[in-house]
Design a protein around this motif. Structure first.
Motif, PDB file in Angstrom:
ATOM      1  N   GLY A  78       0.853  -1.187   0.000  1.00 39.32           N
ATOM      2  CA  GLY A  78       0.000   0.000   0.000  1.00 39.32           C
ATOM      3  C   GLY A  78       0.883   1.229   0.000  1.00 39.32           C
ATOM      4  N   GLU A  79       0.729   2.076   1.019  1.00 38.66           N
ATOM      5  CA  GLU A  79       1.556   3.280   1.145  1.00 38.66           C
ATOM      6  C   GLU A  79       2.727   3.083   2.109  1.00 38.66           C
ATOM      7  N   GLU A  80       2.882   1.878   2.630  1.00 35.00           N
ATOM      8  CA  GLU A  80       3.916   1.614   3.627  1.00 35.00           C
ATOM      9  C   GLU A  80       5.047   0.779   3.032  1.00 35.00           C
ATOM     10  N   TRP A  81       6.236   1.012   3.546  1.00 37.95           N
ATOM     11  CA  TRP A  81       7.382   0.175   3.201  1.00 37.95           C
ATOM     12  C   TRP A  81       7.558  -0.846   4.320  1.00 37.95           C
ATOM     13  N   ASP A  82       7.348  -2.101   3.995  1.00 41.02           N
ATOM     14  CA  ASP A  82       7.499  -3.181   4.969  1.00 41.02           C
ATOM     15  C   ASP A  82       8.912  -3.739   4.852  1.00 41.02           C
ATOM     16  N   PHE A  83       9.534  -4.001   5.991  1.00 41.08           N
ATOM     17  CA  PHE A  83      10.884  -4.571   6.006  1.00 41.08           C
ATOM     18  C   PHE A  83      10.812  -6.029   6.411  1.00 41.08           C
ATOM     19  N   GLY A  84      11.457  -6.870   5.629  1.00 44.00           N
ATOM     20  CA  GLY A  84      11.536  -8.295   5.931  1.00 44.00           C
ATOM     21  C   GLY A  84      12.989  -8.747   5.985  1.00 44.00           C
ATOM     22  N   PRO A 113       9.687   7.345   5.078  1.00 44.79           N
ATOM     23  CA  PRO A 113       9.611   8.072   6.345  1.00 44.79           C
ATOM     24  C   PRO A 113       9.462   7.144   7.558  1.00 44.79           C
ATOM     25  N   PHE A 114       9.021   5.918   7.299  1.00 44.53           N
ATOM     26  CA  PHE A 114       8.907   4.909   8.351  1.00 44.53           C
ATOM     27  C   PHE A 114       8.875   3.533   7.678  1.00 44.53           C
ATOM     28  N   VAL A 115       9.172   2.516   8.451  1.00 49.13           N
ATOM     29  CA  VAL A 115       9.060   1.145   7.963  1.00 49.13           C
ATOM     30  C   VAL A 115       8.146   0.374   8.904  1.00 49.13           C
ATOM     31  N   THR A 116       7.529  -0.652   8.359  1.00 48.88           N
ATOM     32  CA  THR A 116       6.731  -1.558   9.172  1.00 48.88           C
ATOM     33  C   THR A 116       7.389  -2.930   9.173  1.00 48.88           C
ATOM     34  N   PHE A 117       7.058  -3.699  10.180  1.00 56.23           N
ATOM     35  CA  PHE A 117       7.545  -5.068  10.330  1.00 56.23           C
ATOM     36  C   PHE A 117       6.332  -5.929  10.631  1.00 56.23           C
ATOM     37  N   LEU A 118       6.229  -7.067   9.977  1.00 56.40           N
ATOM     38  CA  LEU A 118       5.182  -8.040  10.282  1.00 56.40           C
ATOM     39  C   LEU A 118       5.857  -9.299  10.794  1.00 56.40           C
ATOM     40  N   LEU A 119       5.499  -9.704  11.997  1.00 60.14           N
ATOM     41  CA  LEU A 119       6.062 -10.912  12.582  1.00 60.14           C
ATOM     42  C   LEU A 119       4.935 -11.841  12.997  1.00 60.14           C
ATOM     43  N   VAL A 140      -2.535  -7.805  12.719  1.00 58.06           N
ATOM     44  CA  VAL A 140      -3.180  -7.572  11.426  1.00 58.06           C
ATOM     45  C   VAL A 140      -3.240  -8.884  10.655  1.00 58.06           C
ATOM     46  N   ASP A 141      -4.156  -8.922   9.695  1.00 57.05           N
ATOM     47  CA  ASP A 141      -4.242 -10.057   8.788  1.00 57.05           C
ATOM     48  C   ASP A 141      -3.455  -9.728   7.530  1.00 57.05           C
ATOM     49  N   HIS A 142      -2.607 -10.648   7.110  1.00 54.83           N
ATOM     50  CA  HIS A 142      -1.859 -10.499   5.859  1.00 54.83           C
ATOM     51  C   HIS A 142      -1.912 -11.834   5.125  1.00 54.83           C
ATOM     52  N   ALA A 143      -2.546 -11.824   3.965  1.00 52.95           N
ATOM     53  CA  ALA A 143      -2.656 -13.026   3.131  1.00 52.95           C
ATOM     54  C   ALA A 143      -3.275 -14.198   3.894  1.00 52.95           C
ATOM     55  N   GLY A 144      -4.235 -13.887   4.782  1.00 60.48           N
ATOM     56  CA  GLY A 144      -4.948 -14.924   5.499  1.00 60.48           C
ATOM     57  C   GLY A 144      -4.298 -15.412   6.779  1.00 60.48           C
ATOM     58  N   SER A 145      -3.202 -14.805   7.186  1.00 55.48           N
ATOM     59  CA  SER A 145      -2.536 -15.184   8.437  1.00 55.48           C
ATOM     60  C   SER A 145      -2.398 -13.968   9.343  1.00 55.48           C
ATOM     61  N   ALA A 146      -2.411 -14.223  10.635  1.00 53.88           N
ATOM     62  CA  ALA A 146      -2.259 -13.152  11.617  1.00 53.88           C
ATOM     63  C   ALA A 146      -0.777 -12.828  11.800  1.00 53.88           C
ATOM     64  N   PHE A 147      -0.490 -11.538  11.904  1.00 53.48           N
ATOM     65  CA  PHE A 147       0.866 -11.063  12.146  1.00 53.48           C
ATOM     66  C   PHE A 147       0.830  -9.935  13.166  1.00 53.48           C
ATOM     67  N   LEU A 148       1.905  -9.834  13.947  1.00 50.67           N
ATOM     68  CA  LEU A 148       2.109  -8.696  14.826  1.00 50.67           C
ATOM     69  C   LEU A 148       2.747  -7.600  13.981  1.00 50.67           C
ATOM     70  N   LYS A 149       2.175  -6.403  14.039  1.00 52.41           N
ATOM     71  CA  LYS A 149       2.696  -5.309  13.222  1.00 52.41           C
ATOM     72  C   LYS A 149       3.382  -4.282  14.104  1.00 52.41           C
ATOM     73  N   PHE A 150       4.545  -3.823  13.624  1.00 56.66           N
ATOM     74  CA  PHE A 150       5.340  -2.805  14.314  1.00 56.66           C
ATOM     75  C   PHE A 150       5.680  -1.703  13.315  1.00 56.66           C
ATOM     76  N   ARG A 151       5.976  -0.530  13.846  1.00 62.65           N
ATOM     77  CA  ARG A 151       6.351   0.607  13.000  1.00 62.65           C
ATOM     78  C   ARG A 151       7.576   1.284  13.600  1.00 62.65           C
ATOM     79  N   LEU A 152       8.484   1.659  12.720  1.00 60.27           N
ATOM     80  CA  LEU A 152       9.699   2.365  13.114  1.00 60.27           C
ATOM     81  C   LEU A 152       9.826   3.620  12.262  1.00 60.27           C
ATOM     82  N   GLU A 153       9.880   4.778  12.924  1.00 58.10           N
ATOM     83  CA  GLU A 153      10.086   6.039  12.217  1.00 58.10           C
ATOM     84  C   GLU A 153      11.541   6.093  11.744  1.00 58.10           C
ATOM     85  N   THR A 154      11.742   6.500  10.491  1.00 57.48           N
ATOM     86  CA  THR A 154      13.100   6.587   9.965  1.00 57.48           C
ATOM     87  C   THR A 154      13.515   8.021   9.675  1.00 57.48           C
ATOM     88  N   ALA A 155      12.532   8.927   9.629  1.00 57.47           N
ATOM     89  CA  ALA A 155      12.845  10.327   9.296  1.00 57.47           C
ATOM     90  C   ALA A 155      13.425  11.045  10.496  1.00 57.47           C
TER      91      ALA A 155
END
Length: 155
Positions: A78-84, A113-119, A140-155
């Protein structure tokens, strides 16, 4: 020890297939189903390369002293950059070092400006994310599985 980022297209698909077929990987990757073969790895590489063409950024192969140790990076969701970060089991100890280098890249890139992490909820040791300054956002749900979502500001 030198850590470098390369494009996934530069890694033999056999190495990625073997990595993703390791049974240890499936423990914390709910979207990983079944063993990978070379065809699966080749399709994966093509899909990750498509994000580079679409967004100008995507996943890298991580190298330690020139050897493939895993893959990961930034993917636009979407509008977020996810880091894996997906390391080979024998290279799990490199996670903090690689994550810090990737996050330094994100901090220098004005698009991020920020990254998200799904674990997956099976991940119990979240201290590394806290030490980085990531804030929990819930489940959050991602592709039918539950994940813990985190956000880290990078700016």
């Amino acid at each position: 020890m030198t850590i470098a980022f390369a494009r996934l297209r530069d890694i033999p698909p056999e190495l990625i297939a073997a990595h993703m077929s390791d049974p240890v990987m499936a423990r914390h990757m709910p979207l990983l189903t079944g063993a990978w073969d070379v065809a699966t790895a080749t399709q994966f590489i093509a899909a990750k390369e498509a994000t580079w063409h679409r967004d100008g950024l995507g996943h890298w192969a991580f190298l330690s002293d020139g050897d493939y140790v895993g893959w990961g990076g930034f993917q636009k969701e979407g509008e977020e950059w996810d880091f894996g970060l997906v390391l080979r089991p024998q290279n799990f100890g490199l996670g903090q070092r690689i994550a810090r280098a990737a996050l330094d890249f994100a901090r220098a890139d004005p698009r991020i400006p920020f990254v998200t992490f799904l674990l997956p909820p099976s991940r119990r040791h979240l201290g590394a994310l806290r030490r980085l300054g990531a804030q929990p956002l819930g489940t959050v749900d991602h592709a039918g599985s539950a994940f813990l979502k985190f956000r880290l500001e990078t700016a």
